[in-house]
Design a protein around this motif. Structure first.
Motif, PDB file in Angstrom:
ATOM      1  N   VAL A  93       1.101  -1.480   0.194  1.00  0.00           N
ATOM      2  CA  VAL A  93       0.342   0.001   0.010  1.00  0.00           C
ATOM      3  C   VAL A  93       1.188   1.336   0.294  1.00  0.00           C
ATOM      4  N   TRP A  94       0.247   2.074  -0.984  1.00  0.00           N
ATOM      5  CA  TRP A  94       1.610   3.653  -1.355  1.00  0.00           C
ATOM      6  C   TRP A  94       0.289   5.075  -0.904  1.00  0.00           C
ATOM      7  N   ALA A 128      -3.431  -1.592  -8.157  1.00  0.00           N
ATOM      8  CA  ALA A 128      -4.706  -0.679  -7.894  1.00  0.00           C
ATOM      9  C   ALA A 128      -4.772   0.822  -7.448  1.00  0.00           C
ATOM     10  N   VAL A 129      -5.531   1.286  -7.526  1.00  0.00           N
ATOM     11  CA  VAL A 129      -5.623   2.988  -7.739  1.00  0.00           C
ATOM     12  C   VAL A 129      -7.011   3.664  -6.987  1.00  0.00           C
ATOM     13  N   PHE A 130      -6.319   3.842  -4.995  1.00  0.00           N
ATOM     14  CA  PHE A 130      -7.607   5.072  -4.663  1.00  0.00           C
ATOM     15  C   PHE A 130      -7.470   6.070  -4.303  1.00  0.00           C
ATOM     16  N   ALA A 131      -8.745   6.703  -5.179  1.00  0.00           N
ATOM     17  CA  ALA A 131      -8.557   8.274  -5.349  1.00  0.00           C
ATOM     18  C   ALA A 131      -9.981   8.624  -4.149  1.00  0.00           C
ATOM     19  N   ARG A 132      -9.170   9.853  -3.986  1.00  0.00           N
ATOM     20  CA  ARG A 132      -9.758  10.614  -2.707  1.00  0.00           C
ATOM     21  C   ARG A 132     -10.095  12.043  -2.541  1.00  0.00           C
ATOM     22  N   TRP A 143      10.824  -4.836  -7.658  1.00  0.00           N
ATOM     23  CA  TRP A 143      11.255  -5.167  -6.127  1.00  0.00           C
ATOM     24  C   TRP A 143      10.654  -5.579  -5.342  1.00  0.00           C
ATOM     25  N   PHE A 144       8.725  -5.554  -4.997  1.00  0.00           N
ATOM     26  CA  PHE A 144       8.001  -6.230  -4.081  1.00  0.00           C
ATOM     27  C   PHE A 144       7.867  -7.363  -5.165  1.00  0.00           C
ATOM     28  N   LEU A 145       7.709  -7.958  -6.469  1.00  0.00           N
ATOM     29  CA  LEU A 145       7.643  -9.355  -6.519  1.00  0.00           C
ATOM     30  C   LEU A 145       8.804 -10.218  -6.157  1.00  0.00           C
ATOM     31  N   SER A 146       9.938  -9.509  -6.385  1.00  0.00           N
ATOM     32  CA  SER A 146      11.196 -10.082  -6.330  1.00  0.00           C
ATOM     33  C   SER A 146      11.167 -10.979  -4.685  1.00  0.00           C
ATOM     34  N   GLU A 147      10.316 -10.738  -3.667  1.00  0.00           N
ATOM     35  CA  GLU A 147       9.861 -11.722  -2.618  1.00  0.00           C
ATOM     36  C   GLU A 147       8.912 -12.338  -2.490  1.00  0.00           C
ATOM     37  N   ALA A 148       8.081 -12.423  -3.428  1.00  0.00           N
ATOM     38  CA  ALA A 148       7.104 -12.625  -3.373  1.00  0.00           C
ATOM     39  C   ALA A 148       6.758 -13.984  -4.302  1.00  0.00           C
ATOM     40  N   GLU A 193      -1.014  -7.965  -4.823  1.00  0.00           N
ATOM     41  CA  GLU A 193      -1.763  -6.263  -4.972  1.00  0.00           C
ATOM     42  C   GLU A 193      -0.466  -5.841  -4.808  1.00  0.00           C
ATOM     43  N   GLY A 194      -0.878  -4.427  -5.114  1.00  0.00           N
ATOM     44  CA  GLY A 194      -0.191  -3.096  -5.253  1.00  0.00           C
ATOM     45  C   GLY A 194      -1.301  -2.224  -5.222  1.00  0.00           C
ATOM     46  N   CYS A 195      -1.352  -1.570  -4.468  1.00  0.00           N
ATOM     47  CA  CYS A 195      -2.343  -0.090  -4.321  1.00  0.00           C
ATOM     48  C   CYS A 195      -1.488   0.931  -3.799  1.00  0.00           C
ATOM     49  N   VAL A 196      -2.271   2.557  -4.549  1.00  0.00           N
ATOM     50  CA  VAL A 196      -2.338   3.243  -4.529  1.00  0.00           C
ATOM     51  C   VAL A 196      -2.765   4.415  -4.207  1.00  0.00           C
ATOM     52  N   PHE A 197      -2.508   4.898  -3.279  1.00  0.00           N
ATOM     53  CA  PHE A 197      -3.563   5.595  -2.036  1.00  0.00           C
ATOM     54  C   PHE A 197      -2.958   7.103  -2.429  1.00  0.00           C
TER      55      PHE A 197
END
Length: 259
Positions: A20-21, A91-95, A52-57, A63-67
């Motif tokens: 989560v970003w 996936a992107v959550f925008a508020r 980088w995230f996938l390298s240890e998965a 699941e990668g999410c940007v807020f």
């Protein structure tokens, strides 16, 4: 021996690595570090972050999410960025950002809780330097058996570096995350042979300043020598040693500190 198995009405929960970003926090921190609004070349590359995230998965579900917040005046300019993120698998959550309190932290925590209920969280990576909102929930996740990683900048993520339960990774240590070095003063990541920090402005700019010049920090006082005996020369006090100034290249492959 009886093997544990899920009940018919309780399907097995799948292992999940979750990223989560916190886009508003990372952007604000980057601006503070650079002292100005980041240029496109100063911003992190989300494709490199994903690799980088996938390298240890391994073969676990990911699941990668940007807020992010969307100000009324930036809706058009953000559309291309959001579409690029989606093309990288985020996936992107925008508020909407209408009021100062319209932040995304609660939405990030709610999403983590939702995924914890629907999956068996194996690793949670939180890209944020906001310890006020994330320290306690992340330490609680660790106590529940989840590997917790904070991805941010060392200048602001003290909460993660000081916690024995959280791993910390500096964003600039992610391979390929930045096209150029940010030129930060990272005294804890000096190369073995030393390095240079470049001045942030020309020395002659001091002549344009009005008023008396002041040191950013008090200069250490030099202790006066003891009076010399009669007939002997008095030794001269030596000034404090001054370090050289320049730029240190970003280190490669630094290991993250683990809790």
């Amino acid at each position: 021996m009886v093997m544990d198995s899920p009940r018919p009405h309780e399907p097995a929960r799948r292992d999940l690595d979750l990223l989560v970003w916190d886009a508003p926090n990372i952007d604000m921190t980057l601006s503070s570090i650079l002292g100005s609004r980041p240029a496109s070349s100063d911003r992190p590359r989300f494709d490199a972050i994903a690799r980088w995230f996938l390298s240890e998965a391994a073969d676990h579900e990911v699941e990668g999410c940007v807020f992010t917040n969307v100000h009324p005046t930036s809706a058009v300019s953000l559309r291309g960025w959001i579409e690029a993120l989606r093309s990288f698998g985020y996936a992107v959550f925008a508020r909407p950002k209408v009021h100062p309190e319209d932040d995304v932290d609660d939405a990030m925590l709610q999403h983590i809780a939702s995924r914890r209920a629907s999956h068996r969280l194996r690793r949670v990576v939180v890209a944020s330097g906001d310890g006020r909102n994330f320290l306690a929930p992340l330490e609680e996740l660790h106590r529940a058996g989840v590997r917790v990683v904070v991805l941010s900048f060392a200048e602001v993520a003290g909460y993660a570096q000081e916690s024995p339960l959280i791993e910390f990774v500096d964003l600039e240590d992610v391979p390929g995350a930045f096209q150029v070095s940010l030129g930060r003063t990272r005294l804890t990541a000096l190369p073995p042979d030393g390095g240079w920090f470049r001045p942030t402005r020309p020395m002659r700019a001091l002549l344009e300043d009005s008023g008396p010049l002041e040191h950013p920090h008090p200069v250490p006082a030099v202790e006066a020598p003891a009076p010399a005996p009669a007939g002997e020369d008095r030794p001269r006090a030596q000034p404090p040693e001054v370090g050289e100034v320049g730029r240190v290249p970003a280190p490669q492959g630094q290991q993250a500190r683990t809790g």
